[in-house]
Design an enzyme around this catalytic site. Structure first.
Site, PDB file in Angstrom:
ATOM      1  N   ASP A   1      37.918  17.058   1.514  1.00 11.89           N
ATOM      2  CA  ASP A   1      36.677  17.859   1.634  1.00 11.89           C
ATOM      3  C   ASP A   1      36.122  18.342   0.293  1.00 11.89           C
ATOM      4  O   ASP A   1      35.404  19.346   0.251  1.00 11.89           O
ATOM      5  CB  ASP A   1      36.894  19.088   2.550  1.00 11.89           C
ATOM      6  CG  ASP A   1      36.957  18.702   4.017  1.00 11.89           C
ATOM      7  OD1 ASP A   1      36.462  17.617   4.372  1.00 11.89           O
ATOM      8  OD2 ASP A   1      37.501  19.477   4.812  1.00 11.89           O
TER       9      ASP A   1
ATOM     10  N   GLY B   1      32.410  10.495  19.155  1.00 11.08           N
ATOM     11  CA  GLY B   1      31.537   9.540  18.473  1.00 11.08           C
ATOM     12  C   GLY B   1      30.052   9.803  18.660  1.00 11.08           C
ATOM     13  O   GLY B   1      29.242   8.877  18.558  1.00 11.08           O
ATOM     14  N   SER B   2      29.678  11.074  18.876  1.00 14.08           N
ATOM     15  CA  SER B   2      28.238  11.324  19.038  1.00 14.08           C
ATOM     16  C   SER B   2      27.496  11.065  17.730  1.00 14.08           C
ATOM     17  O   SER B   2      26.351  10.604  17.742  1.00 14.08           O
ATOM     18  CB  SER B   2      27.973  12.736  19.570  1.00 14.08           C
ATOM     19  OG  SER B   2      28.358  13.705  18.626  1.00 14.08           O
ATOM     20  N   ASN B   3      28.130  11.334  16.604  1.00 17.08           N
ATOM     21  CA  ASN B   3      27.501  10.990  15.318  1.00 17.08           C
ATOM     22  C   ASN B   3      27.406   9.475  15.158  1.00 17.08           C
ATOM     23  O   ASN B   3      26.401   8.967  14.678  1.00 17.08           O
ATOM     24  CB  ASN B   3      28.286  11.584  14.151  1.00 17.08           C
ATOM     25  CG  ASN B   3      27.878  13.010  13.872  1.00 17.08           C
ATOM     26  OD1 ASN B   3      26.794  13.259  13.344  1.00 17.08           O
ATOM     27  ND2 ASN B   3      28.727  13.949  14.245  1.00 17.08           N
TER      28      ASN B   3
ATOM     29  N   ASN C   1      31.330  11.371   4.237  1.00 16.25           N
ATOM     30  CA  ASN C   1      31.891  12.150   5.351  1.00 16.25           C
ATOM     31  C   ASN C   1      30.923  13.263   5.722  1.00 16.25           C
ATOM     32  O   ASN C   1      30.124  13.711   4.890  1.00 16.25           O
ATOM     33  CB  ASN C   1      33.237  12.761   4.928  1.00 16.25           C
ATOM     34  CG  ASN C   1      33.902  13.521   6.063  1.00 16.25           C
ATOM     35  OD1 ASN C   1      33.916  13.070   7.209  1.00 16.25           O
ATOM     36  ND2 ASN C   1      34.436  14.690   5.769  1.00 16.25           N
TER      37      ASN C   1
ATOM     38  N   GLU D   1      23.623  17.552  12.877  1.00 17.10           N
ATOM     39  CA  GLU D   1      24.359  16.412  12.304  1.00 17.10           C
ATOM     40  C   GLU D   1      23.678  15.112  12.726  1.00 17.10           C
ATOM     41  O   GLU D   1      23.463  14.214  11.919  1.00 17.10           O
ATOM     42  CB  GLU D   1      25.810  16.413  12.787  1.00 17.10           C
ATOM     43  CG  GLU D   1      26.617  17.583  12.259  1.00 17.10           C
ATOM     44  CD  GLU D   1      28.082  17.500  12.656  1.00 17.10           C
ATOM     45  OE1 GLU D   1      28.640  16.396  12.690  1.00 17.10           O
ATOM     46  OE2 GLU D   1      28.677  18.556  12.942  1.00 17.10           O
TER      47      GLU D   1
ATOM     48  N   HIS E   1      30.918  17.183   7.397  1.00 15.33           N
ATOM     49  CA  HIS E   1      31.791  18.312   7.743  1.00 15.33           C
ATOM     50  C   HIS E   1      30.925  19.405   8.374  1.00 15.33           C
ATOM     51  O   HIS E   1      29.859  19.740   7.821  1.00 15.33           O
ATOM     52  CB  HIS E   1      32.486  18.829   6.475  1.00 15.33           C
ATOM     53  CG  HIS E   1      33.502  19.876   6.769  1.00 15.33           C
ATOM     54  ND1 HIS E   1      34.756  19.576   7.250  1.00 15.33           N
ATOM     55  CD2 HIS E   1      33.425  21.228   6.706  1.00 15.33           C
ATOM     56  CE1 HIS E   1      35.417  20.702   7.451  1.00 15.33           C
ATOM     57  NE2 HIS E   1      34.640  21.718   7.133  1.00 15.33           N
TER      58      HIS E   1
ATOM     59  N   LEU F   1      39.992  11.642  11.678  1.00 16.53           N
ATOM     60  CA  LEU F   1      40.933  12.722  11.389  1.00 16.53           C
ATOM     61  C   LEU F   1      42.061  12.385  10.409  1.00 16.53           C
ATOM     62  O   LEU F   1      42.839  13.246  10.052  1.00 16.53           O
ATOM     63  CB  LEU F   1      41.521  13.262  12.699  1.00 16.53           C
ATOM     64  CG  LEU F   1      40.501  13.988  13.591  1.00 16.53           C
ATOM     65  CD1 LEU F   1      41.156  14.513  14.860  1.00 16.53           C
ATOM     66  CD2 LEU F   1      39.821  15.133  12.846  1.00 16.53           C
TER      67      LEU F   1
ATOM     68  N   ILE G   1      41.861   9.808   3.951  1.00 17.82           N
ATOM     69  CA  ILE G   1      41.614   8.458   3.430  1.00 17.82           C
ATOM     70  C   ILE G   1      42.552   8.182   2.245  1.00 17.82           C
ATOM     71  O   ILE G   1      42.579   8.933   1.276  1.00 17.82           O
ATOM     72  CB  ILE G   1      40.136   8.314   2.988  1.00 17.82           C
ATOM     73  CG1 ILE G   1      39.204   8.613   4.161  1.00 17.82           C
ATOM     74  CG2 ILE G   1      39.835   6.928   2.411  1.00 17.82           C
ATOM     75  CD1 ILE G   1      39.374   7.710   5.379  1.00 17.82           C
TER      76      ILE G   1
HETATM   77  C1  GRF Z   1      31.521  16.480  13.882  1.00 21.00           C
HETATM   78  O1  GRF Z   1      31.329  17.851  14.068  1.00 21.00           O
HETATM   79  C2  GRF Z   1      31.734  16.181  12.410  1.00 21.00           C
HETATM   80  O2  GRF Z   1      31.079  17.077  11.560  1.00 21.00           O
HETATM   81  C3  GRF Z   1      33.213  16.339  12.253  1.00 21.00           C
HETATM   82  O3  GRF Z   1      33.760  15.854  13.459  1.00 21.00           O
HETATM   83  C4  GRF Z   1      32.812  15.976  14.508  1.00 21.00           C
HETATM   84  C5  GRF Z   1      32.671  14.638  15.150  1.00 21.00           C
HETATM   85  O4  GRF Z   1      31.939  14.704  16.336  1.00 21.00           O
HETATM   86  N1  GRF Z   1      33.681  15.694  11.064  1.00 21.00           N
HETATM   87  P1  GRF Z   1      31.524  13.365  17.084  1.00 21.00           P
HETATM   88  O5  GRF Z   1      32.792  12.585  17.409  1.00 21.00           O
HETATM   89  O6  GRF Z   1      30.612  12.605  16.172  1.00 21.00           O
HETATM   90  O7  GRF Z   1      30.825  13.806  18.339  1.00 21.00           O
END
Ligand code: GRF
Length: 195
Positions: free
Chosen positions: A146, A14-16, A103, A175, A105, A86, A89
């Site tokens: 995708d 969940g870093s994003n 999304n 990202e 990628h 993962l 949808i």
């Molecule tokens: C990211 O690299 C994103 O592009 C992909 O999954 C990863 C998620 O990373 N869809 P995080 O859980 O946000 O760290």
């Protein structure tokens, strides 16, 4: 003006999600809900840290029920943001949120996308193919994995000394920088369209 509510869907660290939440405090959106398919996912820690509701969903509810739509609509959630989620949808959700599911990628789609292309598999494939560049893609989600409309891409150079691991970390850093901004921009551009 009130902020547009979004829900983040994530399966992992969940870093994003964290970057999106942090940006929300100065943006036009608010993270109303975090949804995960894994009860131990790291992303759920941010629910506590930032006091955001979280929900762990099981496969049956996700694929065979439209309870989720009503739930999301009741909370007035307008956009679904996938950040390392993962599960594919389901159509009913795409139809309920047309052009409102985004999304990210970690590669330059249409290359290195589709089934099996997630996590370290993507970066390993880029490395094995001796690509000179990779990057990230932010796109709308449609029924084809995708393959929804691309909203944004940016590239990194892949050096001869790079490993799949540091290709991954270079891209992840980008990202965090771009995803929150693209979400904000997309919502701003489309807010007039929504009731
Ligand atoms: C990211 O690299 C994103 O592009 C992909 O999954 C990863 C998620 O990373 N869809 P995080 O859980 O946000 O760290």
């Amino acid at each position: 003006m009130s902020k547009t509510k979004i829900a983040i869907f994530a399966s992992g660290t969940g870093s994003n999600a964290k970057a999106i939440i942090e940006h929300s405090f100065q943006a036009n959106y608010e993270v109303d809900l975090i949804i995960s398919n894994k009860k131990n996912a790291g992303v759920l820690n941010f629910s506590e840290e930032f006091d955001i509701d979280a929900m762990v969903i099981d496969k049956e509810t996700f694929y065979e029920d439209d309870i989720l739509i009503h739930f999301l609509q009741q909370r007035d959630i307008k956009y679904l943001i996938l950040a390392g989620f993962l599960w594919q949808i389901p159509s009913y959700l795409i139809q309920a949120f047309p052009e409102r599911i985004l999304n990210i990628h970690p590669a330059l789609l249409p290359k290195y996308g589709g089934k099996g292309m997630y996590g370290s598999n993507v970066h390993q494939a880029v490395f094995d193919a001796k690509e000179k560049e990779s990057g990230l893609t932010i796109h709308l989600v449609n029924e084809e994995y995708d393959k929804g409309e691309i909203l944004f891409q940016t590239k990194i150079e892949v050096l001869a000394t790079d490993t799949p691991k540091n290709i991954a970390s270079k891209i992840l850093k980008l990202e965090h920088k771009h995803y929150p901004q693209i979400i904000e921009k997309y919502i701003a551009e489309n807010s007039g369209v929504l009731l």
